[in-house]
Design a protein around this motif. Structure first.
Motif, PDB file in Angstrom:
ATOM      1  N   GLY A  80       0.705  -1.184   0.200  1.00 40.28           N
ATOM      2  CA  GLY A  80      -0.103  -0.114  -0.205  1.00 40.28           C
ATOM      3  C   GLY A  80       0.870   1.087   0.065  1.00 40.28           C
ATOM      4  O   GLY A  80       0.292   2.401   0.543  1.00 40.28           O
ATOM      5  N   SER A  81       2.067   1.161  -0.486  1.00 38.34           N
ATOM      6  CA  SER A  81       3.148   2.408  -0.422  1.00 38.34           C
ATOM      7  C   SER A  81       2.778   3.242  -1.593  1.00 38.34           C
ATOM      8  O   SER A  81       2.144   3.098  -2.545  1.00 38.34           O
ATOM      9  N   VAL A  82       3.169   4.708  -1.389  1.00 40.02           N
ATOM     10  CA  VAL A  82       2.924   5.684  -2.496  1.00 40.02           C
ATOM     11  C   VAL A  82       4.293   6.177  -2.585  1.00 40.02           C
ATOM     12  O   VAL A  82       4.872   6.523  -1.522  1.00 40.02           O
ATOM     13  N   ASP A 102       4.582   5.044   3.619  1.00 39.06           N
ATOM     14  CA  ASP A 102       4.256   3.683   3.976  1.00 39.06           C
ATOM     15  C   ASP A 102       3.083   3.463   4.512  1.00 39.06           C
ATOM     16  O   ASP A 102       2.608   4.124   5.103  1.00 39.06           O
ATOM     17  N   PRO A 103       2.439   2.090   4.311  1.00 40.26           N
ATOM     18  CA  PRO A 103       1.392   1.822   5.171  1.00 40.26           C
ATOM     19  C   PRO A 103       1.396   2.176   6.437  1.00 40.26           C
ATOM     20  O   PRO A 103       2.193   1.929   7.067  1.00 40.26           O
ATOM     21  N   GLY A 104       0.263   2.565   7.042  1.00 36.39           N
ATOM     22  CA  GLY A 104       0.157   2.712   8.480  1.00 36.39           C
ATOM     23  C   GLY A 104       0.856   4.129   8.896  1.00 36.39           C
ATOM     24  O   GLY A 104       0.975   4.329  10.135  1.00 36.39           O
ATOM     25  N   THR A 105       1.244   4.998   7.937  1.00 25.91           N
ATOM     26  CA  THR A 105       1.658   6.363   8.187  1.00 25.91           C
ATOM     27  C   THR A 105       0.920   7.336   7.640  1.00 25.91           C
ATOM     28  O   THR A 105       0.424   7.337   6.757  1.00 25.91           O
ATOM     29  N   VAL A 106       1.177   8.540   8.327  1.00 24.56           N
ATOM     30  CA  VAL A 106       0.490   9.882   7.812  1.00 24.56           C
ATOM     31  C   VAL A 106       1.885  10.728   7.245  1.00 24.56           C
ATOM     32  O   VAL A 106       2.556  11.115   7.868  1.00 24.56           O
ATOM     33  N   VAL A 125       2.377   3.586  -7.110  1.00 23.42           N
ATOM     34  CA  VAL A 125       1.464   3.070  -5.989  1.00 23.42           C
ATOM     35  C   VAL A 125       1.543   1.737  -5.883  1.00 23.42           C
ATOM     36  O   VAL A 125       1.461   1.169  -7.141  1.00 23.42           O
ATOM     37  N   GLY A 126       1.613   1.070  -4.720  1.00 19.10           N
ATOM     38  CA  GLY A 126       1.581  -0.345  -4.509  1.00 19.10           C
ATOM     39  C   GLY A 126       3.148  -0.980  -5.454  1.00 19.10           C
ATOM     40  O   GLY A 126       2.990  -1.978  -6.039  1.00 19.10           O
ATOM     41  N   GLY A 127       4.027  -0.082  -5.470  1.00 18.78           N
ATOM     42  CA  GLY A 127       5.267  -0.450  -6.002  1.00 18.78           C
ATOM     43  C   GLY A 127       5.347  -0.529  -7.508  1.00 18.78           C
ATOM     44  O   GLY A 127       6.249  -0.525  -8.257  1.00 18.78           O
ATOM     45  N   VAL A 185      -0.681  18.338  12.313  1.00 19.69           N
ATOM     46  CA  VAL A 185       0.626  17.644  11.771  1.00 19.69           C
ATOM     47  C   VAL A 185       1.308  17.287  12.620  1.00 19.69           C
ATOM     48  O   VAL A 185       2.330  16.519  12.400  1.00 19.69           O
ATOM     49  N   VAL A 186       1.008  17.561  13.877  1.00 14.34           N
ATOM     50  CA  VAL A 186       2.141  17.518  14.911  1.00 14.34           C
ATOM     51  C   VAL A 186       2.397  15.847  15.258  1.00 14.34           C
ATOM     52  O   VAL A 186       3.332  15.661  15.351  1.00 14.34           O
ATOM     53  N   GLY A 187       1.331  15.122  15.117  1.00 16.35           N
ATOM     54  CA  GLY A 187       1.684  13.607  15.204  1.00 16.35           C
ATOM     55  C   GLY A 187       1.966  13.064  13.988  1.00 16.35           C
ATOM     56  O   GLY A 187       1.884  11.492  13.700  1.00 16.35           O
ATOM     57  N   ALA A 188       2.178  13.710  12.760  1.00 22.54           N
ATOM     58  CA  ALA A 188       2.279  12.766  11.493  1.00 22.54           C
ATOM     59  C   ALA A 188       3.620  12.186  11.572  1.00 22.54           C
ATOM     60  O   ALA A 188       4.665  12.780  12.182  1.00 22.54           O
ATOM     61  N   ASP A 189       3.722  11.113  11.030  1.00 16.44           N
ATOM     62  CA  ASP A 189       4.952  10.520  10.805  1.00 16.44           C
ATOM     63  C   ASP A 189       5.898  11.120   9.894  1.00 16.44           C
ATOM     64  O   ASP A 189       7.193  10.975  10.082  1.00 16.44           O
ATOM     65  N   GLN A 190       5.562  11.959   8.993  1.00 15.53           N
ATOM     66  CA  GLN A 190       6.387  12.696   7.979  1.00 15.53           C
ATOM     67  C   GLN A 190       5.662  13.830   7.508  1.00 15.53           C
ATOM     68  O   GLN A 190       4.565  14.059   7.052  1.00 15.53           O
ATOM     69  N   ILE A 191       6.488  15.021   7.510  1.00 11.15           N
ATOM     70  CA  ILE A 191       5.987  16.293   7.141  1.00 11.15           C
ATOM     71  C   ILE A 191       6.925  16.718   5.930  1.00 11.15           C
ATOM     72  O   ILE A 191       8.009  16.687   6.140  1.00 11.15           O
ATOM     73  N   LEU A 192       5.965  16.922   5.026  1.00  4.99           N
ATOM     74  CA  LEU A 192       6.894  17.645   3.790  1.00  4.99           C
ATOM     75  C   LEU A 192       6.517  18.887   3.746  1.00  4.99           C
ATOM     76  O   LEU A 192       5.307  19.154   3.358  1.00  4.99           O
ATOM     77  N   VAL A 193       7.177  20.053   3.757  1.00  7.77           N
ATOM     78  CA  VAL A 193       7.203  21.307   3.593  1.00  7.77           C
ATOM     79  C   VAL A 193       7.595  21.459   2.032  1.00  7.77           C
ATOM     80  O   VAL A 193       8.553  21.374   1.648  1.00  7.77           O
TER      81      VAL A 193
END
Ligand code: ATP
Length: 308
Positions: free
Chosen positions: A53-55, A80-84, A115-117, A254-262
């Protein structure tokens, strides 16, 4: 179904191609009549790995047809799956463009979206659409019953499944309080519902579809305290265990996001988690300071007015 508010022709074509069910096709045909159709993109036929389920964006550059400037240059990231993954940045930076490329509303000029590899250009459209759900600010709702609007996601869903999705999306209570419950007609573009209710219906629809990947444009237009709590609870339910790419407008989310992209001027200028980015004292830290001051001013005003 999310297309009309955005006014992009390409999404409509995509929608029509993706709409395998007759009921959806009827609706989609109406949308097409309202918008001019866009260019067709060739469809791939290699199915993606069902467990993935990756992007992934690999050095993506993209210019809108007819535009003089590129909307994205050299954007790379992996979700990755399970991440924001939260996308933040000023208006016009390219956040919505990233979101749209996940679902191949347009083809990139260089690089690749996977998407999905698999490169999205290699995937059958139906498969891509099955894997990705969009929850956008401008939810697309038809002048039909709530039940019919929800079932666009999965026409064969049982009543119990529709209800379960609505409970999880904090929509069941307001729906059952309506005169005809799930059979209530909601008006053109859901005009008989509040903005927060429309967004929760859209979240319920995404839950019903149960896609692995969620592209979420956080709503800002109708934040009132009651809706904010309910909508946040619905979003928390939606993101659990999925791959989420979220366009964030309020930095508090976004405080709890696994990854923030600016994102700034079509490029990823900083990336990391909230605390990391604050420590870097760059663009994100500046945005956070501005956000905190604005919140304090708003709070001060509310205390002064006696609303808090
Ligand atoms: P916002 O926060 O205001 O929604 P954004 O970060 O999502 O902004 P995008 O909508 O991705 O920004 O826009 C990136 C750039 O691409 C902007 O310069 C915008 O004007 C341009 N753009 C967006 N959509 C189109 C389009 N359909 N055709 C041409 N240019 C576009």
């Amino acid at each position: 179904f999310f297309v009309l508010g955005l006014g992009y022709g390409a999404q409509v074509t995509t929608l029509v191609r993706f709409s395998a069910q007759a009921s959806e096709l009827g609706h989609a045909a109406r949308v097409v009549r309202e918008l001019k159709a866009a260019e067709e993109l060739p469809e791939g036929d290699a199915p993606a790995d069902p467990g993935d389920g990756s992007v992934e964006f690999v050095d993506v550059s993209f210019r809108y047809p007819g535009a003089t400037r590129a909307a994205l240059h050299g954007v790379s990231f992996r979700a990755d799956p399970g991440t924001v993954t939260a996308l933040v940045g000023p208006s016009g930076a390219g956040k919505s463009t990233v979101a749209q490329l996940v679902c191949r509303f347009f083809d990139v000029d260089s690089g690749a979206v996977r998407v999905g590899g698999s490169d999205v250009r290699a995937l059958p459209f139906a498969e891509l659409m099955e894997r990705v759900s969009f929850v956008l600010q401008e939810t697309f709702l038809f002048d039909d019953s709530i039940d019919a609007n929800l079932r666009l996601a999965r026409p064969e869903a049982g009543t119990d499944e529709v209800e379960a999705a609505c409970r999880a999306a904090q929509a069941h209570d307001f729906i059952t309080a309506l005169p005809e419950g799930y059979a209530t007609r909601i008006g053109e573009h859901g005009a008989r519902l509040s903005g927060g209710q429309r967004q929760r219906l859209s979240i319920a629809r995404a839950l019903l579809k149960d896609a692995q990947i969620i592209v979420l444009d956080e709503a800002t237009a109708f934040i009132d305290p009651e809706n904010e709590v309910a909508t946040q609870a619905a979003i928390d339910e939606l993101v659990r265990g999925r791959t989420v790419i979220m366009i964030a407008h309020r930095l508090s989310t976004v405080v709890g996001a696994d990854q923030i992209l600016v994102i700034d001027d079509g490029q990823v200028t900083e990336r990391g988690r909230h605390a990391e980015l604050l420590g870097r004292d760059g663009r994100y830290a500046q945005m956070w300071q501005a956000f905190e001051s604005a919140e304090q001013i708003a709070l001060g005003r509310a205390v002064h007015d006696g609303t808090v």
